[in-house]
Design a protein around this motif. Structure first.
Motif, PDB file in Angstrom:
ATOM      1  N   MET A   1     -52.406 -39.494 -76.623  1.00  0.00           N
ATOM      2  CA  MET A   1     -52.317 -40.883 -76.231  1.00  0.00           C
ATOM      3  C   MET A   1     -53.329 -41.222 -75.143  1.00  0.00           C
ATOM      4  N   THR A   2     -53.704 -40.230 -74.378  1.00  0.00           N
ATOM      5  CA  THR A   2     -54.577 -40.504 -73.240  1.00  0.00           C
ATOM      6  C   THR A   2     -56.019 -40.056 -73.458  1.00  0.00           C
ATOM      7  N   LYS A   3     -56.328 -39.472 -74.625  1.00  0.00           N
ATOM      8  CA  LYS A   3     -57.699 -39.032 -74.915  1.00  0.00           C
ATOM      9  C   LYS A   3     -58.098 -39.464 -76.320  1.00  0.00           C
ATOM     10  N   ARG A   4     -58.970 -40.434 -76.407  1.00  0.00           N
ATOM     11  CA  ARG A   4     -59.414 -40.936 -77.713  1.00  0.00           C
ATOM     12  C   ARG A   4     -60.138 -39.844 -78.496  1.00  0.00           C
ATOM     13  N   GLN A   5     -60.908 -39.008 -77.818  1.00  0.00           N
ATOM     14  CA  GLN A   5     -61.661 -37.958 -78.491  1.00  0.00           C
ATOM     15  C   GLN A   5     -60.722 -36.996 -79.234  1.00  0.00           C
ATOM     16  N   THR A   6     -59.618 -36.668 -78.626  1.00  0.00           N
ATOM     17  CA  THR A   6     -58.637 -35.796 -79.280  1.00  0.00           C
ATOM     18  C   THR A   6     -58.090 -36.463 -80.541  1.00  0.00           C
ATOM     19  N   PHE A   7     -57.732 -37.718 -80.438  1.00  0.00           N
ATOM     20  CA  PHE A   7     -57.221 -38.453 -81.597  1.00  0.00           C
ATOM     21  C   PHE A   7     -58.276 -38.518 -82.707  1.00  0.00           C
ATOM     22  N   ASP A   8     -59.528 -38.727 -82.336  1.00  0.00           N
ATOM     23  CA  ASP A   8     -60.602 -38.830 -83.324  1.00  0.00           C
ATOM     24  C   ASP A   8     -60.867 -37.513 -84.053  1.00  0.00           C
ATOM     25  N   HIS A   9     -60.460 -36.376 -83.476  1.00  0.00           N
ATOM     26  CA  HIS A   9     -60.659 -35.066 -84.118  1.00  0.00           C
ATOM     27  C   HIS A   9     -59.536 -34.717 -85.108  1.00  0.00           C
ATOM     28  N   ILE A  10     -58.463 -35.456 -85.094  1.00  0.00           N
ATOM     29  CA  ILE A  10     -57.308 -35.120 -85.933  1.00  0.00           C
ATOM     30  C   ILE A  10     -57.648 -35.037 -87.419  1.00  0.00           C
ATOM     31  N   PRO A  11     -58.438 -35.952 -87.989  1.00  0.00           N
ATOM     32  CA  PRO A  11     -58.741 -35.819 -89.431  1.00  0.00           C
ATOM     33  C   PRO A  11     -59.392 -34.481 -89.792  1.00  0.00           C
ATOM     34  N   ARG A  12     -60.293 -33.999 -88.958  1.00  0.00           N
ATOM     35  CA  ARG A  12     -60.942 -32.709 -89.233  1.00  0.00           C
ATOM     36  C   ARG A  12     -59.929 -31.574 -89.141  1.00  0.00           C
ATOM     37  N   TRP A  13     -59.094 -31.582 -88.096  1.00  0.00           N
ATOM     38  CA  TRP A  13     -58.082 -30.535 -87.949  1.00  0.00           C
ATOM     39  C   TRP A  13     -57.081 -30.573 -89.097  1.00  0.00           C
ATOM     40  N   LEU A  14     -56.723 -31.750 -89.516  1.00  0.00           N
ATOM     41  CA  LEU A  14     -55.776 -31.906 -90.618  1.00  0.00           C
ATOM     42  C   LEU A  14     -56.371 -31.369 -91.918  1.00  0.00           C
ATOM     43  N   GLU A  15     -57.638 -31.645 -92.149  1.00  0.00           N
ATOM     44  CA  GLU A  15     -58.318 -31.131 -93.341  1.00  0.00           C
ATOM     45  C   GLU A  15     -58.345 -29.602 -93.329  1.00  0.00           C
ATOM     46  N   GLU A  16     -58.662 -29.016 -92.183  1.00  0.00           N
ATOM     47  CA  GLU A  16     -58.672 -27.552 -92.073  1.00  0.00           C
ATOM     48  C   GLU A  16     -57.280 -26.975 -92.295  1.00  0.00           C
ATOM     49  N   LEU A  17     -56.295 -27.592 -91.711  1.00  0.00           N
ATOM     50  CA  LEU A  17     -54.916 -27.129 -91.865  1.00  0.00           C
ATOM     51  C   LEU A  17     -54.492 -27.172 -93.326  1.00  0.00           C
ATOM     52  N   ILE A  31     -45.998 -31.344 -91.523  1.00  0.00           N
ATOM     53  CA  ILE A  31     -46.877 -31.677 -90.407  1.00  0.00           C
ATOM     54  C   ILE A  31     -46.329 -32.905 -89.687  1.00  0.00           C
ATOM     55  N   ILE A  32     -46.307 -32.803 -88.377  1.00  0.00           N
ATOM     56  CA  ILE A  32     -45.883 -33.928 -87.555  1.00  0.00           C
ATOM     57  C   ILE A  32     -47.013 -34.248 -86.580  1.00  0.00           C
ATOM     58  N   LEU A  33     -47.314 -35.496 -86.436  1.00  0.00           N
ATOM     59  CA  LEU A  33     -48.283 -35.950 -85.449  1.00  0.00           C
ATOM     60  C   LEU A  33     -47.493 -36.347 -84.212  1.00  0.00           C
ATOM     61  N   ALA A  34     -47.697 -35.595 -83.141  1.00  0.00           N
ATOM     62  CA  ALA A  34     -46.979 -35.868 -81.901  1.00  0.00           C
ATOM     63  C   ALA A  34     -47.950 -36.478 -80.898  1.00  0.00           C
ATOM     64  N   GLY A  35     -47.713 -37.731 -80.577  1.00  0.00           N
ATOM     65  CA  GLY A  35     -48.502 -38.387 -79.538  1.00  0.00           C
ATOM     66  C   GLY A  35     -47.913 -38.010 -78.202  1.00  0.00           C
ATOM     67  N   ASN A  36     -48.527 -37.043 -77.546  1.00  0.00           N
ATOM     68  CA  ASN A  36     -47.967 -36.533 -76.294  1.00  0.00           C
ATOM     69  C   ASN A  36     -48.380 -37.403 -75.105  1.00  0.00           C
ATOM     70  N   LYS A  37     -47.660 -37.234 -74.039  1.00  0.00           N
ATOM     71  CA  LYS A  37     -47.882 -37.929 -72.763  1.00  0.00           C
ATOM     72  C   LYS A  37     -47.468 -39.401 -72.814  1.00  0.00           C
ATOM     73  N   CYS A  38     -46.400 -39.702 -73.536  1.00  0.00           N
ATOM     74  CA  CYS A  38     -45.938 -41.089 -73.568  1.00  0.00           C
ATOM     75  C   CYS A  38     -45.404 -41.531 -72.206  1.00  0.00           C
ATOM     76  N   ASP A  39     -45.258 -40.582 -71.275  1.00  0.00           N
ATOM     77  CA  ASP A  39     -44.860 -40.937 -69.920  1.00  0.00           C
ATOM     78  C   ASP A  39     -46.034 -41.535 -69.122  1.00  0.00           C
ATOM     79  N   LEU A  40     -47.253 -41.426 -69.652  1.00  0.00           N
ATOM     80  CA  LEU A  40     -48.445 -41.953 -68.979  1.00  0.00           C
ATOM     81  C   LEU A  40     -48.936 -43.227 -69.664  1.00  0.00           C
ATOM     82  N   GLU A  41     -48.039 -44.151 -69.862  1.00  0.00           N
ATOM     83  CA  GLU A  41     -48.356 -45.406 -70.560  1.00  0.00           C
ATOM     84  C   GLU A  41     -49.526 -46.143 -69.904  1.00  0.00           C
ATOM     85  N   ASP A  42     -49.637 -46.056 -68.614  1.00  0.00           N
ATOM     86  CA  ASP A  42     -50.727 -46.743 -67.910  1.00  0.00           C
ATOM     87  C   ASP A  42     -52.099 -46.124 -68.180  1.00  0.00           C
TER      88      ASP A  42
END
Length: 127
Positions: A1-17, A27-38
């Protein structure tokens, strides 16, 4: 949730998986750090849309305050149970029809009551 670059890499990781794992992988996509909404840089809608398009379960979580961490594990375990249970039903039907199966006679014991799992792609972010 707090790093766009990490989110943008998910399609590649998902393809490899998916290319290296069993076709029935859960497979579950967990958006971590929902406590850092700001500090959010990935809108929940983007993650939810991606999860839905890819057929993934999606939850927003916080490891810091344990928001939805248990739900994430229970969702995955419940879906695995459902997949194995369906295989057992098919195996039982095949055995009844004279087709032996390696899954026949397997028993799975879940120590908690069955829970309703969120639909794939559906967001759950309660605190």
């Amino acid at each position: 949730m707090t790093k766009r670059q990490t989110f943008d890499h998910i399609p590649r990781w998902l393809e490899e998986l998916r290319s290296h794992a069993d076709k029935n992988i859960v497979i579950i996509l967990a958006g971590n750090k929902c406590d850092l909404e700001d500090q959010r840089v990935v809108p929940a809608e983007d993650a939810q849309e991606f999860a839905q398009r890819e057929g993934l379960f999606f939850l927003e979580t916080s490891a810091l305050n344990a928001t939805n961490v248990e739900s994430a594990f229970l969702t995955v375990l419940t879906e695995i149970f459902n997949i194995v249970n369906k295989k057992n039903l098919v195996a039982g039907e095949n055995q009844a029809n004279g087709h032996p199966s390696s899954l026949a006679g397997k028993k799975i014991v879940i120590p908690w009551p069955a829970q309703e799992i969120p639909a794939k792609g559906k967001m759950c972010c309660s605190s």
